[in-house]
Design a protein around this motif. Sequence first.
Motif, PDB file in Angstrom:
ATOM      1  N   THR A   1      18.028   1.850   9.375  1.00  0.00           N
ATOM      2  CA  THR A   1      18.331   1.535  10.780  1.00  0.00           C
ATOM      3  C   THR A   1      17.105   1.482  11.684  1.00  0.00           C
ATOM      4  OG1 THR A   1      18.702   3.893  11.244  1.00  0.00           O
ATOM      5  CG2 THR A   1      20.620   2.552  10.616  1.00  0.00           C
ATOM      6  N   ASN A   2      15.944   1.931  11.197  1.00  0.00           N
ATOM      7  CA  ASN A   2      14.759   1.946  12.057  1.00  0.00           C
ATOM      8  C   ASN A   2      13.483   1.928  11.244  1.00  0.00           C
ATOM      9  OD1 ASN A   2      13.543   4.908  11.910  1.00  0.00           O
ATOM     10  ND2 ASN A   2      15.773   5.096  11.909  1.00  0.00           N
TER      11      ASN A   2
ATOM     12  N   GLN B   1       9.647   3.680  11.420  1.00  0.00           N
ATOM     13  CA  GLN B   1       8.884   4.722  12.085  1.00  0.00           C
ATOM     14  C   GLN B   1       7.397   4.493  11.843  1.00  0.00           C
ATOM     15  OE1 GLN B   1      10.333   8.647  11.131  1.00  0.00           O
ATOM     16  NE2 GLN B   1      12.470   8.103  11.533  1.00  0.00           N
TER      17      GLN B   1
ATOM     18  N   MET C   1       9.321   4.973  17.052  1.00  0.00           N
ATOM     19  CA  MET C   1      10.512   4.500  16.344  1.00  0.00           C
ATOM     20  C   MET C   1      10.987   3.192  16.927  1.00  0.00           C
ATOM     21  SD  MET C   1      12.689   8.036  15.909  1.00  0.00           S
ATOM     22  CE  MET C   1      14.103   7.011  16.170  1.00  0.00           C
ATOM     23  N   GLN C   2      11.327   2.254  16.059  1.00  0.00           N
ATOM     24  CA  GLN C   2      11.904   0.989  16.493  1.00  0.00           C
ATOM     25  C   GLN C   2      13.183   0.737  15.706  1.00  0.00           C
ATOM     26  OE1 GLN C   2       9.720  -2.701  15.715  1.00  0.00           O
ATOM     27  NE2 GLN C   2      10.303  -3.438  17.741  1.00  0.00           N
ATOM     28  N   TRP C   3      14.309   0.651  16.435  1.00  0.00           N
ATOM     29  CA  TRP C   3      15.581   0.388  15.781  1.00  0.00           C
ATOM     30  C   TRP C   3      15.634  -1.068  15.319  1.00  0.00           C
ATOM     31  CZ3 TRP C   3      17.951   4.619  14.567  1.00  0.00           C
ATOM     32  CH2 TRP C   3      17.859   5.741  15.388  1.00  0.00           C
ATOM     33  N   VAL C   4      16.201  -1.289  14.132  1.00  0.00           N
ATOM     34  CA  VAL C   4      16.285  -2.641  13.569  1.00  0.00           C
ATOM     35  C   VAL C   4      17.670  -2.858  12.976  1.00  0.00           C
ATOM     36  CG1 VAL C   4      13.827  -2.780  13.032  1.00  0.00           C
ATOM     37  CG2 VAL C   4      15.416  -1.881  11.319  1.00  0.00           C
ATOM     38  N   ASN C   5      17.982  -4.122  12.693  1.00  0.00           N
ATOM     39  CA  ASN C   5      19.208  -4.448  11.956  1.00  0.00           C
ATOM     40  C   ASN C   5      18.827  -5.362  10.799  1.00  0.00           C
ATOM     41  OD1 ASN C   5      18.964  -7.113  13.037  1.00  0.00           O
ATOM     42  ND2 ASN C   5      19.988  -6.400  14.911  1.00  0.00           N
TER      43      ASN C   5
ATOM     44  N   ASP D   1      16.322  -8.052  11.256  1.00  0.00           N
ATOM     45  CA  ASP D   1      14.972  -7.685  11.678  1.00  0.00           C
ATOM     46  C   ASP D   1      14.081  -7.241  10.519  1.00  0.00           C
ATOM     47  OD1 ASP D   1      15.520  -8.137  14.358  1.00  0.00           O
ATOM     48  OD2 ASP D   1      16.377  -6.142  14.606  1.00  0.00           O
TER      49      ASP D   1
ATOM     50  N   TYR E   1      13.436  13.533  19.248  1.00  0.00           N
ATOM     51  CA  TYR E   1      14.218  13.056  18.104  1.00  0.00           C
ATOM     52  C   TYR E   1      13.912  13.952  16.915  1.00  0.00           C
ATOM     53  CZ  TYR E   1      16.244   9.922  14.612  1.00  0.00           C
ATOM     54  OH  TYR E   1      17.014   9.389  13.601  1.00  0.00           O
TER      55      TYR E   1
ATOM     56  N   LEU F   1      10.392   5.902  21.685  1.00  0.00           N
ATOM     57  CA  LEU F   1      11.423   4.945  21.274  1.00  0.00           C
ATOM     58  C   LEU F   1      11.006   3.576  21.790  1.00  0.00           C
ATOM     59  CD1 LEU F   1      14.140   4.496  19.913  1.00  0.00           C
ATOM     60  CD2 LEU F   1      15.249   5.030  22.096  1.00  0.00           C
TER      61      LEU F   1
ATOM     62  N   LYS G   1      10.651  -0.183  22.840  1.00  0.00           N
ATOM     63  CA  LYS G   1      11.378  -1.374  23.271  1.00  0.00           C
ATOM     64  C   LYS G   1      10.663  -2.607  22.750  1.00  0.00           C
ATOM     65  CE  LYS G   1      12.814  -3.846  27.462  1.00  0.00           C
ATOM     66  NZ  LYS G   1      12.793  -3.835  28.956  1.00  0.00           N
TER      67      LYS G   1
END
Length: 247
Positions: A69-70, A72, A86-90, A93, A115, A122, A124
């Motif tokens: 999900t991310n 790091q 941290m960058q959230w991805v799907n 991505d 976290y 986090l 953006k």
Amino acid sequence: MAYQGFSQSSGRTTSHRAVLPMTATVLPTTVSQLLSAAYIHSDTFTICDLELSQVSVVGIVRGYAPFVTNIQYSVDDMTGPPLKVMQWVNAEDCALMTSIPTGAYVKVIGSLVYYSGQRSLLAKDIRHIKDLNEITSHMLEVVQAQMQLFEKVFDVNMNTPAASLSGRLRGGHPEGMLPNGLSTTQGQVLQVIRRFSVHEHGISLCDLKRQLDSLMMMDIRTSLAVLLNEGHVFCTIDEHHFKSAVQ
């Protein structure tokens, strides 16, 4: 015009006197400042009573670890220990996982959070920096932002103010400042560069650090940014060799 900082965690707007070199909600910072920022509650942090919303950091990627999900990253700007980003991805991505290699410079814009019991940024947006002038520009923005937030003249080490703009004078100049308007650290860097300007290509950044072993590399880089911007020194064969403009 007051700086308007918007708190994502509380939803309220706070007003501050300083007009900062940033967009409406992004404060230029260093890793050291984020790691030492005052923790208020939840994911609310402050620097000089300014509640942080979004911040920007420029540093080197020391490593990264992709998860489901991310991603790091470990980002280091040499002002303190590396910061976890941290960058959230799907699923769409996945290409991001190899887009920023270890050793590359990046600019990160995001929010400081807790976290897993650790301060993390986090993200953006994470952007690979290829023009090294952006590193110098970010350093200058950090210095200017801190001077305006604290309303003081700072040495390149943001932890120790040299003198208040309205403070006492010594020999007609603010304490901690030299007659040419430079800080003590900037004066040290300039003195070494002048001494080595007799050489054809001047002095390299590595040799400059060896000559000024007591200074942090971040302090030297920030001093160089000021000296270059004000015309005291110039680059020679590349961006890592310097000579003094005045012998």
